[in-house]
Design a protein around this motif. Structure first.
Motif, mmCIF file in Angstrom:
data_model
loop_
_atom_site.group_PDB
_atom_site.id
_atom_site.type_symbol
_atom_site.label_atom_id
_atom_site.label_comp_id
_atom_site.label_asym_id
_atom_site.label_seq_id
_atom_site.Cartn_x
_atom_site.Cartn_y
_atom_site.Cartn_z
ATOM 1 N N SER A 46 0.945 -1.209 -0.475
ATOM 2 C CA SER A 46 0.203 -0.178 0.047
ATOM 3 C C SER A 46 0.692 1.297 0.476
ATOM 4 O O SER A 46 1.761 1.004 0.557
ATOM 5 C CB SER A 46 -1.002 -0.459 1.058
ATOM 6 N N ALA A 219 -5.992 7.072 6.227
ATOM 7 C CA ALA A 219 -6.925 6.098 5.727
ATOM 8 C C ALA A 219 -6.772 5.933 3.997
ATOM 9 O O ALA A 219 -6.537 5.092 3.610
ATOM 10 C CB ALA A 219 -8.685 6.115 6.316
ATOM 11 N N THR A 223 -5.531 2.240 1.907
ATOM 12 C CA THR A 223 -6.004 1.909 0.730
ATOM 13 C C THR A 223 -5.394 1.709 -0.912
ATOM 14 O O THR A 223 -6.268 1.081 -1.543
ATOM 15 C CB THR A 223 -7.600 2.623 1.162
ATOM 16 N N THR A 224 -4.727 2.926 -0.811
ATOM 17 C CA THR A 224 -4.319 2.993 -1.938
ATOM 18 C C THR A 224 -3.180 1.792 -2.325
ATOM 19 O O THR A 224 -1.752 2.364 -2.024
ATOM 20 C CB THR A 224 -3.827 4.765 -2.549
#
Length: 735
Positions: A46, A219, A223-224
Motif C-alpha cells: 500500500s 486511511a 487503501t491506495t
C-alpha cells in the motif's frame, strides 16, 4: 499523383525524418532500461506502507513520485535543510540510484523534440512528423496497389531487390510509423496549446490545523496501492493549513494531514486520459515492450530511405521516367505500361517520342496507376503489356484487371492493347489477352484490334505503329532499337564440355568476376549483387538483341558461371561454345527474383533437364545451411551429358543436396525426368505435404510434362498448381 505525393516529401524531408527516426529509436530503449533497473512495488504493498519505509529512511520527506516504469523517486530535506533526492527501493525505502535523467537521454530528447532549437525546432519536427504520416499513408496505398489489393497485403513481393526490401519493410513498419507520427503530432499540438485544455484540478481548501498524523495512519494512503501512485506532495510543516496533494491513476485528492479526511477530489478528464495514452504510446513509458517494438519499426526508416532513394535513381535512369511527359489531367493520349523486366518501357519510349513528334500530347505511366478519373482530357488509351510467368500480370499491374471489372462504365476514350511475349510459350502474351478480354467484357471501345509482338520484334512493332497511325490519322512508322544495359567485360577462366557423343554439345563456362565500382556496390546493381537464377545477358556479334542465360553462381561464389547448349544455327550459343580460356565477352546481369528459392527450412524440390540444370546447381551450391534440397534431373546419357554430375555427388556428400534422382533417355532403361517423377510420386507427395517449394528449369516440353505429373500428384491431395503458385511455392524458368 500518388507516387509523386509519396516521393517528394520523402526526398525533401529525408534528413529530418532520419534524425527523428534514429533519435526516437534510441529513446525507445531508455524506458525498458529504466524498467529493468528499477525495484518495483509489490502487488500488495500500500501507499501507507511505502510512506512508512521511505519516511523512516528520510525523515524530512517532501515528495514522492512513481514513474510509468515503476521507478519511485523521493525528495526530502534533512535536519539542516539540505535538499536531497534519489530513486528508492519500495521494499526498504533506501536509496538505490540518483534521481536524475541521464545526459544522453536529455540530449537525445532535445534533439528528437526540437533539434536543440526550442519552440521553432518543435515546429520543424512537427512538420517532419506530418511528412512521415503522408509517406506512411501514401506508401501503404502504393503497397496495396503493388500487391494487387488490400486482400493480398501479405502476399509475396516481387521485383528487383530495392523494391522488395522497401515493400517488405513498409508492410512490417507501417502501423508503428503511423502511430508514432500521429502521437508525435498530438504531443506537439498539446505543447502549443492547440488542444482543448480542460485539465481537472480540485478546488483549493485549507486543513483544519490539527496536529499531523503519521502518513502511514491516513486511511486513504492505507487503501491506495503503491502501484497506483503518480505523485504525492507533503504539506509544508511550517503551514498548519497546508494539505497533502495525492495524484494517482484515478485522479487527484487533497487530504487533511491532521484528520486524514479527503477535503476535495477530482477524476481526470477524457482529454487527460487520452493525452496520457498518447504519451505512453509515443514514448514507451509505461509500456516498455511496446516502446521497443515501435522503436524497432522506426529503425526501418533508414533502410526505407535508402531503398526508396535507390528506386528513385533507378527510375530516373530507366524508361519509367520519360522527359517531357505531359500531366495526366491534360494529356489526350494515355500510354500505360506493364513491364516486369523493363524492356517493354523501351518500346514505350519509342512510341512516346513518335506520338509527341506527331503533335500528340502523351502521358506515360505504369499500368498500376490506371484510374479513368485522372485523365480528364483523354481521347485514347494505349496499353503496352508484358506477361509474367504463365500468363500472370507483371508486378506493377497486379489488381488492374479487378479495377477494370469494377468500373461502373467503360471510359469514353477507346483503347488499344499491345502485348509482348514469346510464341514458344503456350501462354504467349497471356496477360495482354486477359486485358483485352476484360475491356471487351466492360464494353470498352477498341481504337484498333489487340496485337502481339513476338520476341521484341522491331518489324512487328513497326507494322503495329503504322496501323495505330492510320487509326489516329497521322503518319507513324516507328523503328525501335532495343536498349541494352551497359555491359562489362568478362574473361573466361575455365570450361567443361559435355554431350558431344550424343549430339547435344554443351559447355559449362566460368568467367572471372569483373571489377565492381563504388556506386554498384552501394546500390547492389549488376555484378555487385547477383545470385543463381538471375540472368546473364550476352549480345552476340552481328545482332542487336541480347540472349539470356540463367546463372549457375552467385556473387559469394566468386565467379560468373553459365551452362550453354549449342543450338543448331544458334548465333549466340555457337559463339559462346567456341570460347577458350582467356577469351572475353561483353555481358550484363538482369535480376530474376521470380526464380529464387524462398528462404526458410522447408524442403526445396528442383526439377530440370539438360542445360536447365544451371540455376538449380547454383541453388544447391548456395545451400550452405543444409536445407533439405531434392533434385530430379534428366539428360540423354549418364556418361556424356550428366552436367554437374561430379559436383552434385560432392554436394550430396556435404549435405547440401538431400537426394538426387536422375533420368536418362539413352540408357538401358530410357526415361525422361517426368517419367522418373511418376515413379517417385510418393516421395514427391510427402515433400509437398511438408510445404515444399517447387522450381523447374528447362525446355518447354519438359516443363509441360512436369506440370502434368505434379498436377496428378496434387489432385490426390485436393490441390493444384494454381494454389501452389498463389502461395509462392511454384516457379518456372523455361526456354
Amino acid at each position: 499523383m500518388l507516387r509523386s505525393v509519396h516521393r517528394w516529401p520523402g526526398l525533401i524531408l529525408a534528413v529530418l525524418i532520419l534524425v527523428s527516426a534514429l533519435s526516437g529509436a534510441a529513446l525507445s530503449v531508455f524506458p525498458a532500461l529504466e524498467r529493468l533497473s528499477s525495484p518495483q512495488a509489490g502487488a500488495e504493498q500500500s501507499l501507507a506502507d511505502l510512506l512508512g519505509r521511505v519516511g523512516a529512511a528520510h525523515p524530512g520527506l517532501e515528495q514522492l513520485r512513481r514513474a510509468p516504469s515503476g521507478q519511485i523517486s523521493a525528495w526530502w530535506s534533512d535536519e539542516s535543510g539540505t535538499p536531497g533526492r534519489a530513486v528508492v527501493d519500495p521494499a526498504t525505502g533506501t536509496d538505490v540510484a540518483p534521481a536524475a535523467t541521464s545526459p544522453a537521454e536529455l540530449w537525445l530528447t532535445d534533439l528528437h523534440r526540437a533539434l536543440f532549437l526550442g519552440r521553432n525546432g518543435r515546429l520543424v519536427m512537427a512538420f517532419s512528423a506530418a511528412g512521415m504520416l503522408v509517406l506512411t499513408l501514401t506508401g501503404a496505398a502504393m503497397v496495396a496497389r503493388r500487391m494487387g489489393g488490400w486482400r493480398h497485403w501479405f502476399g509475396r513481393s516481387r521485383g528487383p531487390w530495392p523494391g522488395r526490401v522497401h515493400v517488405d519493410l513498409a508492410r512490417f513498419a507501417v502501423g508503428g510509423l503511423m502511430l508514432s507520427s500521429l502521437t508525435g503530432l498530438w504531443m506537439t499540438a498539446s505543447a502549443f496549446s492547440l488542444l482543448p485544455d480542460d485539465s481537472a484540478e480540485p478546488d483549493p481548501v485549507l486543513a483544519q490545523g490539527l496536529p499531523p498524523l503519521p502518513p502511514e495512519r491516513i486511511a486513504l494512503f492505507a487503501t491506495t496501492p503503491a502501484r497506483d501512485l503518480v505523485k504525492l506532495t507533503f504539506p509544508d510543516p511550517q503551514d498548519p493549513t497546508d494539505v497533502y496533494t495525492l495524484t494517482t491513476t484515478g485522479g487527484t485528492a487533497l487530504i487533511d494531514p491532521g484528520s486524514g479526511a479527503v477535503l476535495a477530489s477530482v477524476a481526470p478528464t477524457a482529454w487527460e486520459r487520452a493525452s496520457a495514452i498518447v504519451t505512453m504510446l509515443h514514448t514507451g513509458r509505461g509500456a516498455a515492450v511496446l516502446g521497443l517494438i515501435l522503436g524497432l519499426m522506426v529503425l526501418s526508416v533508414p533502410v526505407l530511405v535508402l531503398t526508396g532513394t535507390v528506386q528513385w535513381l533507378r527510375t530516373r535512369r530507366s524508361g519509367v521516367r520519360i522527359p517531357g511527359n505531359t500531366a495526366a489531367g491534360t494529356a489526350e493520349t494515355i500510354l500505360l505500361v506493364a513491364s516486369e523486366g523493363g524492356t517493354t518501357w523501351g518500346f514505350a519510349r519509342t512510341l512516346f517520342d513518335g506520338l509527341t513528334k506527331a503533335g500528340q500530347s502523351v502521358h506515360a505511366a505504369e499500368l498500376s496507376q490506371f484510374d479513368p478519373a485522372r485523365y480528364g482530357r483523354a481521347k485514347r488509351f494505349i496499353l503496352l503489356a508484358a506477361t509474367y510467368g504463365e500468363g500472370e500480370a507483371p508486378t506493377v499491374a497486379r489488381g488492374v484487371l479487378a479495377r477494370i471489372a469494377a468500373l461502373p462504365a467503360p471510359p469514353t476514350a477507346p483503347v488499344a492493347i499491345l502485348g509482348f511475349g514469346d510464341r514458344s510459350f503456350t501462354t504467349f502474351c497471356g496477360y495482354a489477352a486477359q486485358l483485352a478480354e476484360a475491356t471487351r467484357t466492360l464494353g470498352w471501345a477498341e481504337l484498333i484490334a489487340p496485337c502481339q509482338i513476338n520476341r521484341q520484334s522491331p518489324q512487328e512493332f513497326a507494322r503495329w505503329s503504322r496501323d495505330l497511325g492510320a487509326a489516329l490519322g497521322i503518319a507513324l512508322d516507328l523503328t525501335h532499337l532495343p536498349e541494352v544495359p551497359p555491359a562489362v567485360t568478362l574473361s573466361l577462366i575455365s570450361r567443361r564440355d559435355h554431350g558431344a557423343e550424343v549430339g547435344a554439345p554443351a559447355a559449362i563456362l566460368r568467367f572471372a568476376l569483373p571489377p565492381i565500382g563504388l556506386w554498384a556496390r552501394l546500390s547492389g546493381q549488376g555484378f555487385a549483387r547477383f545470385q543463381a537464377g538471375d540472368l546473364l545477358g550476352v549480345v552476340p556479334a552481328g545482332s542487336d538483341l541480347p540472349r539470356f542465360y540463367s546463372l549457375a553462381s552467385g556473387r559469394r561464389d566468386g565467379f560468373v558461371e553459365i551452362c550453354v547448349r549449342r543450338q543448331e544455327g544458334g548465333l549466340c550459343s555457337g559463339q559462346l561454345n567456341d570460347l577458350q580460356p582467356g577469351d572475353r565477352i561483353a555481358a550484363f546481369v538482369r535480376p530474376n527474383p521470380a526464380f529464387h528459392p524462398e528462404p526458410g527450412r522447408k524442403p526445396l524440390i528442383l526439377i530440370g533437364a539438360g542445360a536447365g540444370i544451371a540455376p538449380l546447381a547454383g541453388f544447391v551450391r548456395a545451400n550452405r545451411r543444409g536445407r533439405p534440397v531434392h533434385l530430379w534431373f534428366g539428360a540423354r546419357s549418364k556418361d556424356s551429358d550428366f552436367l554437374y554430375g561430379d559436383d552434385l555427388h560432392r554436394w550430396q556428400d556435404r549435405g547440401q543436396l538431400a537426394t538426387l534422382e536422375t533420368a536418362f533417355s539413352r540408357s538401358a532403361r530410357p526415361e525422361h525426368v517426368q517419367d522418373r517423377m511418376s515413379r517417385d510420386r510418393a516421395a514427391l507427395s510427402a515433400l509437398l505435404a511438408e510445404g515444399a517449394q517447387v522450381m523447374v528449369c528447362g525446355g518447354r516440353d519438359m516443363a509441360a510434362g512436369v506440370r502434368g505429373v505434379l498436377n496428378d500428384i496434387l489432385a490426390e491431395r485436393g490441390e493444384d498448381l494454381t494454389r501452389l503458385k498463389a502461395e509462392g511455392r511454384y516457379a518456372e524458368d523455361i526456354f
